[in-house]
Design an enzyme around this catalytic site. Structure first.
Site, PDB file in Angstrom:
ATOM      1  N   ARG A   1      -8.211 -15.043   6.855  1.00 40.23           N
ATOM      2  CA  ARG A   1      -7.939 -16.211   6.031  1.00 40.23           C
ATOM      3  C   ARG A   1      -7.613 -17.435   6.863  1.00 40.23           C
ATOM      4  O   ARG A   1      -7.973 -18.548   6.535  1.00 40.23           O
ATOM      5  CB  ARG A   1      -6.764 -15.901   5.083  1.00 40.23           C
ATOM      6  CG  ARG A   1      -7.230 -15.741   3.651  1.00 40.23           C
ATOM      7  CD  ARG A   1      -6.055 -15.684   2.727  1.00 40.23           C
ATOM      8  NE  ARG A   1      -5.091 -14.682   3.216  1.00 40.23           N
ATOM      9  CZ  ARG A   1      -4.022 -14.287   2.524  1.00 40.23           C
ATOM     10  NH1 ARG A   1      -3.803 -14.804   1.329  1.00 40.23           N
ATOM     11  NH2 ARG A   1      -3.191 -13.401   2.992  1.00 40.23           N
ATOM     12  N   ARG A   2      -6.887 -17.208   7.959  1.00 40.14           N
ATOM     13  CA  ARG A   2      -6.465 -18.337   8.789  1.00 40.14           C
ATOM     14  C   ARG A   2      -6.965 -18.147  10.221  1.00 40.14           C
ATOM     15  O   ARG A   2      -6.236 -17.631  11.074  1.00 40.14           O
ATOM     16  CB  ARG A   2      -4.939 -18.433   8.791  1.00 40.14           C
ATOM     17  CG  ARG A   2      -4.352 -18.668   7.400  1.00 40.14           C
ATOM     18  CD  ARG A   2      -2.861 -18.958   7.482  1.00 40.14           C
ATOM     19  NE  ARG A   2      -2.255 -18.915   6.151  1.00 40.14           N
ATOM     20  CZ  ARG A   2      -1.906 -17.786   5.525  1.00 40.14           C
ATOM     21  NH1 ARG A   2      -2.068 -16.607   6.126  1.00 40.14           N
ATOM     22  NH2 ARG A   2      -1.383 -17.838   4.315  1.00 40.14           N
TER      23      ARG A   2
ATOM     24  N   LYS B   1      -6.453   2.063   0.022  1.00 44.63           N
ATOM     25  CA  LYS B   1      -6.165   3.103  -0.985  1.00 44.63           C
ATOM     26  C   LYS B   1      -6.123   2.536  -2.401  1.00 44.63           C
ATOM     27  O   LYS B   1      -6.553   3.174  -3.346  1.00 44.63           O
ATOM     28  CB  LYS B   1      -4.859   3.818  -0.647  1.00 44.63           C
ATOM     29  CG  LYS B   1      -3.627   2.934  -0.743  1.00 44.63           C
ATOM     30  CD  LYS B   1      -2.561   3.328   0.245  1.00 44.63           C
ATOM     31  CE  LYS B   1      -2.576   2.323   1.361  1.00 44.63           C
ATOM     32  NZ  LYS B   1      -1.910   2.537   2.552  1.00 44.63           N
TER      33      LYS B   1
ATOM     34  N   GLU C   1     -11.016   7.712   5.550  1.00 44.37           N
ATOM     35  CA  GLU C   1      -9.957   8.614   6.040  1.00 44.37           C
ATOM     36  C   GLU C   1      -8.622   7.891   6.188  1.00 44.37           C
ATOM     37  O   GLU C   1      -7.551   8.457   5.911  1.00 44.37           O
ATOM     38  CB  GLU C   1     -10.378   9.203   7.394  1.00 44.37           C
ATOM     39  CG  GLU C   1      -9.397  10.168   8.009  1.00 44.37           C
ATOM     40  CD  GLU C   1      -9.333  11.511   7.268  1.00 44.37           C
ATOM     41  OE1 GLU C   1     -10.317  12.243   7.276  1.00 44.37           O
ATOM     42  OE2 GLU C   1      -8.281  11.803   6.658  1.00 44.37           O
TER      43      GLU C   1
ATOM     44  N   VAL D   1      -5.444   7.485   3.311  1.00 39.64           N
ATOM     45  CA  VAL D   1      -4.397   8.452   2.958  1.00 39.64           C
ATOM     46  C   VAL D   1      -3.810   9.083   4.214  1.00 39.64           C
ATOM     47  O   VAL D   1      -4.555   9.574   5.066  1.00 39.64           O
ATOM     48  CB  VAL D   1      -4.959   9.584   2.052  1.00 39.64           C
ATOM     49  CG1 VAL D   1      -3.859  10.566   1.679  1.00 39.64           C
ATOM     50  CG2 VAL D   1      -5.594   9.007   0.793  1.00 39.64           C
TER      51      VAL D   1
ATOM     52  N   ILE E   1      -3.449  11.329  10.000  1.00 36.04           N
ATOM     53  CA  ILE E   1      -3.639  12.760   9.744  1.00 36.04           C
ATOM     54  C   ILE E   1      -5.030  13.019   9.186  1.00 36.04           C
ATOM     55  O   ILE E   1      -5.390  12.472   8.149  1.00 36.04           O
ATOM     56  CB  ILE E   1      -2.603  13.301   8.740  1.00 36.04           C
ATOM     57  CG1 ILE E   1      -1.194  12.939   9.186  1.00 36.04           C
ATOM     58  CG2 ILE E   1      -2.748  14.806   8.574  1.00 36.04           C
ATOM     59  CD1 ILE E   1      -0.120  13.282   8.161  1.00 36.04           C
TER      60      ILE E   1
ATOM     61  N   ASP F   1       1.935   3.306  -4.231  1.00 34.99           N
ATOM     62  CA  ASP F   1       1.174   3.646  -3.027  1.00 34.99           C
ATOM     63  C   ASP F   1       0.869   5.148  -3.010  1.00 34.99           C
ATOM     64  O   ASP F   1      -0.272   5.564  -2.787  1.00 34.99           O
ATOM     65  CB  ASP F   1       1.988   3.243  -1.784  1.00 34.99           C
ATOM     66  CG  ASP F   1       1.361   3.710  -0.491  1.00 34.99           C
ATOM     67  OD1 ASP F   1       0.503   2.985   0.039  1.00 34.99           O
ATOM     68  OD2 ASP F   1       1.712   4.811  -0.017  1.00 34.99           O
TER      69      ASP F   1
ATOM     70  N   LYS G   1      -2.805   7.333  -3.409  1.00 36.25           N
ATOM     71  CA  LYS G   1      -3.216   8.415  -2.509  1.00 36.25           C
ATOM     72  C   LYS G   1      -3.439   9.710  -3.288  1.00 36.25           C
ATOM     73  O   LYS G   1      -4.383  10.466  -3.008  1.00 36.25           O
ATOM     74  CB  LYS G   1      -2.164   8.597  -1.420  1.00 36.25           C
ATOM     75  CG  LYS G   1      -2.106   7.402  -0.456  1.00 36.25           C
ATOM     76  CD  LYS G   1      -0.853   7.408   0.388  1.00 36.25           C
ATOM     77  CE  LYS G   1      -0.856   6.249   1.378  1.00 36.25           C
ATOM     78  NZ  LYS G   1       0.467   6.080   2.043  1.00 36.25           N
TER      79      LYS G   1
ATOM     80  N   GLY H   1       1.367   2.915  10.215  1.00 39.58           N
ATOM     81  CA  GLY H   1       1.499   2.257  11.506  1.00 39.58           C
ATOM     82  C   GLY H   1       0.151   1.827  12.035  1.00 39.58           C
ATOM     83  O   GLY H   1      -0.885   2.388  11.675  1.00 39.58           O
TER      84      GLY H   1
END
Lengths: 432, 432
Positions: free
Chosen positions: A38-39, A95, A119, A122, A126, A191, A195, A298
């Site tokens: 956007r910026r 998600k 992948e 979710v 993992i 959230d 999932k 993360g």
């Protein structure tokens, strides 16, 4: 690439650092040709790669694959549909979009023969969707249950360890960067519900959307609930549970997906999953019980999942072929939550006088809710307040809710301290 | 299908029970057209499907995929090479063959464009190879470590729980069907070593064969070793460990694969993996630490993995395309075990007299083995026997072996009670 926040930044870094390795694995160089943000002025380090014209980027001739890490429904949906229609394959971590409108994406991918991989949507790093979609394609999955939201797990872990209130634990999570300024998507369970919809769809070959998922968050979990759980050698976790229920007489086979806090035995492996980690149990008829564990969020972990998909898509482009399509042939009915039976732990403040237990037990019986255990503590000889804990056998939510409503209105009941679902995950034969 | 023992029987059952579902997932019916066995008369239930002519079956025109569940090197190798040369795809559970001569199979598959899948060869039902080969294809795997042999895990669990000797625990395992009449492949570590070779090859994009894997079994693990471990709040597990060691000065980047019993902290999640279960930790630079857990053997779990591969191969045949090829581009050197540093726990019976500790510590120092902790117990004032436990920092096996040899010959040392490797898996940041 669409978006360049925490995950996108890591994708760029890894694409650069591992260019040679990724090329060897994909069978051709994997080159970043543009990043729409956007910026643009905030991404000077990307030089000429950066653009504000996302729509132009996703249909550009030199683009084979679109990696989407913006999140949210729009403009992500419009952009990905444009990309898929133009024959570009898509790798996304989105998600919310997949759970709300995954069918539109899957249809667009099928129409143009493009790949759609997700992948990273979710449980972060993992590997979970590929095992469900491919490794277990020869088995009948009966249940997927686990911890898929790190923020709420961090908050509940903190409440359990320190006895803190929900508000205190949320404040700490926000201060440490585990919770966002507006924590609703996490703490209200949305959230995790997204999932759960994605997991249930893959596990049961049935289209399950976020609207199909019964969703309760953790705002109402009190320090008293945590203490009540501890008193039963249990902890409270926010669980996502997807189940297949076999046909029974006239009732056809069905599936359900739900997200809610639940008491689980402290000895269960899921109870030991602390902080921002995720863990998911999968049960299948032939495979038995499987567990997957790792970092659920993360920048780097999520980027690892994105890049795994990117290599797969690039390899499909290089050697020909296509990843598995959406598989919804089973189209099983989704069961409404009111009919999904779970066990309950009900904690009541009652007057300690003759007949109270009998009256309360009678109300449970009248609503068809069978009692598994009762414990009464703290009563005084003068009829002062006592704590009555009732643990039920499995009962439909509607029956339990009706029972509690009546009981709350009884003269002898001073208050309903807590009503918690109980999940006996250990009963299914978890080892270790 | 080649072979029809425990796993093969389950494959047949599931193929029949799930015919409709498998067809929907594969995009075409998956039909069993022949089963080659040594003694056809024992498989009357298979009717006309059964044959003794394996070689004729694998090249038959109506065969697209060959499922091999015979095990062992020959005749499996010859039959699978014939099948691949004829363009038939192969799904196999044969860890020994893959670890010894996987390259020949991969080359034959590449030459004819056929698929070669082998998820069932490692850790039974646990989806592990597909995650390593595909989900983590965009990441750098640094370590794969875990319990991959259920028989030895059952024996060590039994020794730990009951204090039984190795011989007693083996007898129980044999009686319950967890160990075979000739248990060598399991208890001498060969089965785990084959799996380590397969895991290391996939994780490090390097051809690692069973001959490259350092392999020690559990025959020498004594009740005294188990007790010594318990005294350190540890348990003994047979671990398969595959590691990548970064370049260091003139020493190039390298990989290693080893199987041996090791002391691990009782608080580590792997310590809680009991009986016939398997669990594997995977560490990658971006993904961090992942764990996979489930049933590592048995008819139905292994058949689940076989059928997952079968559906993938069938789908490739139906929609076009091919699964990932063998990836050995990195070709990293495999490090000899003598140079792989691990920590050690050495338990000695010593005379309790002045100067003993100093002499022994001097020998460790002289061989360059640094001591992390020392504990002496049980000494009597008259200089009677005492127990001296030394835990080292990481040291190469060669240096430790030389140290122990010299120490065993010292006057003051009455005996070397046990020498055990110590794996600080917890140091890598395992949560939970």
């Amino acid at each position: 690439m669409l978006g360049c926040g925490t995950v996108g930044g890591e994708v760029v870094r890894l694409l650069r650092e591992q260019a040679t390795e990724l090329a060897a694995r994909a069978g051709a160089p994997v080159e970043l040709v543009g990043v729409a943000v956007r910026r643009p002025q905030r991404h000077a380090d990307l030089g000429e790669l950066v653009t504000a014209d996302a729509s132009g980027l996703v249909t550009r001739d030199d683009v084979d694959v679109v990696v989407e890490v913006i999140g949210g429904i729009e403009p992500a949906r419009t952009l990905l549909l444009e990309a898929l229609k133009a024959g570009k394959s898509v790798v996304t971590a989105n998600k919310a979009l997949l759970a709300e409108d995954g069918a539109a994406l899957a249809e667009a991918a099928d129409a143009s023969g493009a790949d759609l991989y997700y992948e990273a949507s979710v449980a972060g790093a993992i590997p979970l969707l590929r095992p469900l979609r491919e490794s277990l394609a020869g088995d009948r999955i009966t249940r997927v249950a686990g911890i898929v939201n790190g923020t709420t797990n961090f908050i509940l872990s903190a409440m359990t360890e320190s006895g803190a209130s929900y508000a205190e634990a949320l404040e700490e999570a926000t201060r440490l960067g585990y919770a966002e300024a507006d924590p609703s998507a996490d703490v209200d369970g949305y959230d995790a519900a997204s999932k759960a919809a994605i997991l249930a769809s893959l596990a049961f070959h049935t289209r399950v959307t976020s609207a199909d998922v019964h969703c309760e968050g953790i705002r109402e979990v009190s320090a008293a609930d945590i203490a009540a759980a501890a008193g039963m050698d249990c902890v409270i976790k926010l669980l996502a549970i997807c189940e297949r229920t076999p046909a029974d007489g006239d009732t056809p086979e069905s599936v359900s997906a739900r997200v809610h806090p639940a008491m689980i035995p402290a000895s269960h492996p899921l109870a030991a999953v602390d902080g921002a980690f995720n863990a998911v149990f999968v049960e299948a008829e032939a495979a038995g019980q499987l567990m997957f564990y790792g970092q659920g969020a993360g920048g780097a972990p999520t980027a690892s999942a994105v890049l795994g998909d990117l290599v797969a898509v690039a390899r499909n482009r290089t050697v020909g072929g296509r990843g598995p399509r959406e598989s919804t042939y089973a189209s099983l009915p989704v069961r409404p939550m009111g009919t999904v039976p779970t066990r309950y732990h009900v904690s009541l403040d009652v007057a300690d006088r003759a007949g109270v237990l009998s009256t309360i037990a009678g109300e449970f019986a009248r609503h068809g809710v069978s009692i598994a255990a009762v414990r009464q503590t703290g009563g005084r000889p003068d009829g002062g307040p006592a704590r009555l804990v009732v643990v039920t056998h499995t009962a439909p939510e509607a029956a339990l809710a009706a029972t509690v409503e009546v009981i709350a209105g009884l003269d002898a009941v001073r208050g309903v301290e807590s009503v918690l679902r109980v999940e006996d995950l250990g009963r299914k034969g978890v080892a270790g």
